[in-house]
Each structure stands twice: as structure tokens, then as C-alpha cells.
Write an enzyme that holds these catalytic residues in place. Structure first.
Site, short mmCIF file in Angstrom:
data_model
loop_
_atom_site.label_atom_id
_atom_site.label_comp_id
_atom_site.label_asym_id
_atom_site.label_seq_id
_atom_site.Cartn_x
_atom_site.Cartn_y
_atom_site.Cartn_z
N ASP A 190 -75.11 -25.33 37.92
CA ASP A 190 -74.43 -24.71 36.78
C ASP A 190 -73.46 -25.69 36.13
O ASP A 190 -72.32 -25.84 36.57
CB ASP A 190 -73.68 -23.45 37.25
N LYS A 197 -68.72 -27.15 31.55
CA LYS A 197 -67.60 -27.09 32.49
C LYS A 197 -66.85 -28.41 32.49
O LYS A 197 -67.43 -29.45 32.18
CB LYS A 197 -68.14 -26.84 33.90
N GLU A 269 -73.62 -17.34 32.68
CA GLU A 269 -75.08 -17.30 32.72
C GLU A 269 -75.61 -16.47 33.88
O GLU A 269 -76.73 -15.98 33.82
CB GLU A 269 -75.64 -18.73 32.79
N ARG A 271 -74.85 -13.55 35.00
CA ARG A 271 -75.13 -12.16 34.62
C ARG A 271 -76.38 -12.07 33.75
O ARG A 271 -77.06 -11.05 33.73
CB ARG A 271 -73.89 -11.54 33.95
N1 BES Z 1 -70.99 -20.04 38.74
C1 BES Z 1 -69.84 -19.73 37.96
C2 BES Z 1 -68.76 -19.02 38.76
C3 BES Z 1 -67.94 -19.89 39.67
C4 BES Z 1 -67.02 -20.76 39.15
C5 BES Z 1 -68.04 -19.73 41.01
C6 BES Z 1 -66.24 -21.51 40.00
C7 BES Z 1 -67.25 -20.46 41.87
C8 BES Z 1 -66.34 -21.36 41.35
C9 BES Z 1 -70.25 -18.81 36.81
O1 BES Z 1 -71.50 -19.02 36.29
C10 BES Z 1 -69.26 -19.05 35.73
O2 BES Z 1 -69.24 -20.13 35.21
N2 BES Z 1 -68.45 -18.04 35.41
C11 BES Z 1 -67.46 -18.19 34.42
C12 BES Z 1 -67.39 -16.90 33.66
C13 BES Z 1 -66.56 -16.98 32.42
C14 BES Z 1 -67.20 -17.92 31.41
C15 BES Z 1 -66.42 -15.61 31.83
C16 BES Z 1 -66.14 -18.45 35.13
O3 BES Z 1 -65.91 -17.92 36.21
O4 BES Z 1 -65.36 -19.25 34.61
ZN ZN Z 2 -72.90 -19.87 37.51
MN MN Z 3 -71.48 -20.51 34.77
#
Ligand code: BES
Ligand code: ZN
Ligand code: MN
Length: 415
Positions: A190, A197, A269, A271
Site C-alpha cells: 500500500d 503516503k 483503498e 474498504r
Molecule cells: N493500510 C492503511 C492503514 C494503515 C496505516 C495501517 C498505517 C497501519 C498503519 C490504509 O489503507 C490506509 O491508508 N488508511 C488511511 C485511511 C485514510 C486515508 C482515511 C489511513 O489510515 O491513513
Molecule cells: Zn491499506
Molecule cells: Mn491505504
């Protein structure tokens, strides 16, 4: 204080030390003097899972293999003869859980360039080779397009690795008994997509498939134990990368359910791949669906790294899952899934947005999934805080395999 945690810490420390010696055999009498609250069954099972977990080593991509663990055999001494059959059952369960945990850890630890969606699909097929009771079907992107999985496919279109929807069926129960379905997020890397990110620690996003890995691990344990229940695993596997074909903020996609989604952040992504998978589950007329996902950083912020986040509107299912967490020591903590949060997903241009506000981010993510799970009892486990450790101990934890297997043991009347 001699409690369950310290009991397990003592076992772990002893195993680590023994593996530094040349001892091949060891005798452990600790389960016989287990602390209060740990019955003989759990004391033995914890000892087995802790000892085996401590013996896990990641080696796949190291050129210098460490010498094998010296400790080959661990004998457990049980104080009274009457406990023997219970202890043997605990040993069997513990070994099956530990093997499931090890599988989940290894898949998590493997880098994104090895553990791709195709690799995960191959692992499912390999599992079916070992356990012929498992039937595996891999849906390719063309199959998903035919079904109308516009949300899932929109994520994989930003990557050169084709997505796979891995469907695994184990019919160990009576014919006609509704199955338990486990759905695991299998995002093999991801990067966030166009909503890229930040760089630091981005390598940890290879662990974004740990939900999927835990489904494989739990299935492996269920197969090993020949649990008398019908069990289905569904793992949507994809990468999330910023390609020319990737989702762009503002894009609107149509999910398999027919509901449209405005993608305001391409990093939300998980969800998107889960919602189509959850709709796909309707065809199984499930007794219950549990999805497991490293879904939100917000969940890790809220709860830290000890419990997984549990979301469900179903009180019975909540009690069952929390109890399975407590009993296995792989705990979960419930967070709200109230109606009030739903309006945070409102969109001016689609049926819903894929993000809410920053506050309560784990809850709005669960709210999003709830809109695709109206046809069966459903619970969601956010394992963003529990699936791996960082820092010096960087590595997968294999969680929540133990919780899931405990849940399945209870459901099949074997607990
Ligand atoms: N895989 C990530 C969630 C994650 C982030 C898990 C850091 C463990 C550590 C997920 O796909 C994600 O990026 N979520 C975003 C959601 C936001 C854009 C609403 C997040 O948590 O920042
Ligand atoms: Zn993710
Ligand atoms: Mn993500």
C-alpha cells in the site's frame, strides 16, 4: 506477579535461552503450576503456542541461514493423570494454532515484490494441495469485471500486478449448515496510490495483506483440526500504487452492490477492495461474516498495539468474538458503530465518499463497510495496530489467527 502474561513471558525467555544452548530436549513443568485463571487446558496450549512462536524464524531472503534451533523436543509435565487427555487436546489445538500463526507471519514478513497478489493466490492453491478438503477458486480481473466489482478493480488498475480474488471453501460441517465466512484484506503493498503516503516507514505497508494472511492461517488450523463446520475464506488481493491508470481523488466508481463511491482519498483503498468482496459473500448465505483488515492508522492511534478493534452491530457476535479474544489471549476491544457517524460519509456526487473526517477514522471506515453487509450477521476487526511489530522487533505477529481459531473452535463445539 505470576499471571498469564508472565507465564508466557517465562516460557518465551526459556525457549530463547535453550535455543542458545546445545540442548535438544527439555522438560517443562510450568503448566502444572500455572497461575490462577489459567486452567490446565489453557496453560498447556499457551505453553505450546508460545514455545512454537518463539521458534519462528524468517529466513527466506537471507543468504546466510542461521543454524537450526537446537531444541527439538519439549516435554510437558502434567501433575495429575486425569489431566492427560485435556492436555493432549490442548497440545493438538496449540500446534494447529501455531502453524496457522507461522503461516500468517511468514506471508506478512515476505516483501511486496515476492508476496504479490498472484503469490497469495498460489499459497491458497498450495494449501489445498496439503489439505484436499479445501477447494480453492481464483477469480481473475476479467471475472471480477464481469461481476461488476468496480471498486476492487479501481484499486488494482493503478498497479501492474493483476488483482486476484481468492475464494477458499472448506465444507467440514453438515450439508446445508450455513458457513462462517472470513474475509481478509490482502493488499500486498500500500503506497497510498495518487494520495501517496509519506516515505518514512512506508516499507511497513508490505504488511497490508495481514488480514488475508490471517484468513489463510485460520483456515489452515481449521483444516488441520478437521473442525466440523463449514468455513469459507475470501481474500481480495491487490497492490495500491500510483500509476497512470490509478484512481484519482474525485473519481467515482460503481461497486458490485450498485452503490457509487466518490474516492476522495486513494489511500482509503482497503474498504474499496473489501466492499465488493463483502457483497460477493452474499452468495454463501453466511451464518456470520468476519472481515479482518489493516484498515486504518486511526485504529492503532485509538487502541495502541494490544487489542484489535472490533466493530459490529450484532451483540451476540460481539460477545462471541470478545470471548474468543480473551480466551486465546489475542484480544479485541469494541468500538462504536453508531448511526450518527454515517453522515460523515455523505458525498455531493456519489452515494457515499470513501473517507469521513480525520476524527474517528477507524469508525467511519467500519461505517463504510457496514453499508455492504446488510444481508448477514457481520463483524469487522481492524488489525492495523496488532498485525505487526515495528522497531527492533519488526515482524508480523500472526494476529488475529489465535482469536479466529478460538472463535471457530467455539462455533464447532470443540472449545
Ligand atoms: N493500510 C492503511 C492503514 C494503515 C496505516 C495501517 C498505517 C497501519 C498503519 C490504509 O489503507 C490506509 O491508508 N488508511 C488511511 C485511511 C485514510 C486515508 C482515511 C489511513 O489510515 O491513513
Ligand atoms: Zn491499506
Ligand atoms: Mn491505504
Amino acid at each position: 506477579k505470576y499471571d498469564r502474561n508472565n507465564h508466557n513471558n517465562a516460557i518465551a525467555a526459556a525457549i530463547a535461552r535453550l535455543n542458545e544452548t546445545r540442548a535438544g530436549d527439555a522438560l517443562c513443568a510450568l503448566p502444572a503450576s500455572a497461575p490462577k485463571g489459567l486452567d490446565l487446558y489453557l496453560a498447556v496450549r499457551d505453553t505450546v503456542t508460545t514455545a512454537l512462536d518463539k521458534s519462528y524464524r524468517y529466513e527466506r531472503t537471507k543468504s546466510e541461514k542461521k543454524p537450526p534451533n537446537s531444541l527439538k523436543r519439549l516435554y510437558l509435565w502434567i501433575a495429575d493423570e486425569e489431566g492427560t487427555s485435556l492436555a493432549k487436546q490442548a497440545l493438538r489445538h496449540g500446534q494447529a494454532i501455531a502453524q496457522g500463526v507461522a503461516l500468517a507471519k511468514e506471508l506478512g514478513d515476505l516483501p511486496g515484490n515476492i508476496c504479490t497478489p498472484a503469490y497469495l493466490a498460489d499459497q491458497a492453491l498450495a494449501l489445498a494441495k496439503v489439505f484436499p478438503a479445501l477447494r480453492v477458486k481464483i477469480l481473475e480481473e476479467a471475472d471480477m469485471a464481469k461481476l461488476g466489482m468496480g471498486a476492487l478493480l479501481s484499486v488494482s488498475s493503478g498497479s501492474r500486478q493483476p488483482a486476484k480474488l481468492i475464494v477458499m471453501e472448506y465444507r467440514g460441517g453438515k450439508k446445508g449448515v450455513k458457513p462462517v465466512v472470513l474475509v481478509g484484506k490482502g493488499l500486498t503493498f500500500d503506497a497510498g496510490g495518487i494520495s501517496l503516503k509519506p516515505g518514512p516507514d512506508m516499507d511497513l505497508m508490505k504488511y497490508d495483506m495481514c488480514g488475508g494472511a490471517s484468513v489463510l492461517g485460520a483456515l489452515r488450523a481449521a483444516l488441520e483440526l478437521k473442525l466440523p463446520l463449514n468455513l469459507i475464506g475470501v481474500v481480495p488481493a491487490s497492490e495500491n500504487l500510483p500509476d497512470g491508470d490509478a484512481n484519482k481523488p474525485g473519481d467515482i466508481v460503481t461497486s458490485l452492490s450498485g452503490q457509487t463511491i466518490e474516492i476522495l482519498n486513494t489511500d482509503a483503498e482497503g474498504r474499496l477492495i473489501l466492499c465488493d468482496s463483502l457483497t460477493y459473500c452474499e452468495r454463501f448465505a453466511p451464518a456470520a461474516v468476519i472481515d479482518i483488515a489493516t484498515l486504518t492508522g486511526a485504529c492503532a492511534i485509538a487502541l495502541g498495539r494490544f487489542p484489535s478493534g472490533l466493530f459490529t452491530a450484532d451483540e451476540e457476535l460481539a460477545a462471541e468474538i470478545l470471548a474468543a479474544g480473551d480466551r486465546s489471549g489475542d484480544r479485541a476491544w469494541r468500538l462504536p458503530l453508531w448511526e450518527e457517524y454515517q453522515s460523515l460519509l455523505d458525498s455531493n456526487f456519489a452515494d457515499m465518499a470513501n473517507i469521513g473526517t480525520r476524527e474517528g477514522g477507524a469508525i467511519t471506515a467500519a461505517c463504510f463497510l457496514s453499508r455492504y453487509t446488510k444481508k448477514y450477521p457481520w463483524a469487522h476487526l481492524d488489525i492495523a495496530g496488532t498485525a505487526w511489530l515495528s522497531g527492533k522487533e519488526k515482524g508480523g505477529t500472526g494476529r488475529p489467527v489465535a482469536l479466529l481459531v478460538q472463535f471457530l473452535l467455539a462455533r464447532s463445539g470443540e472449545a
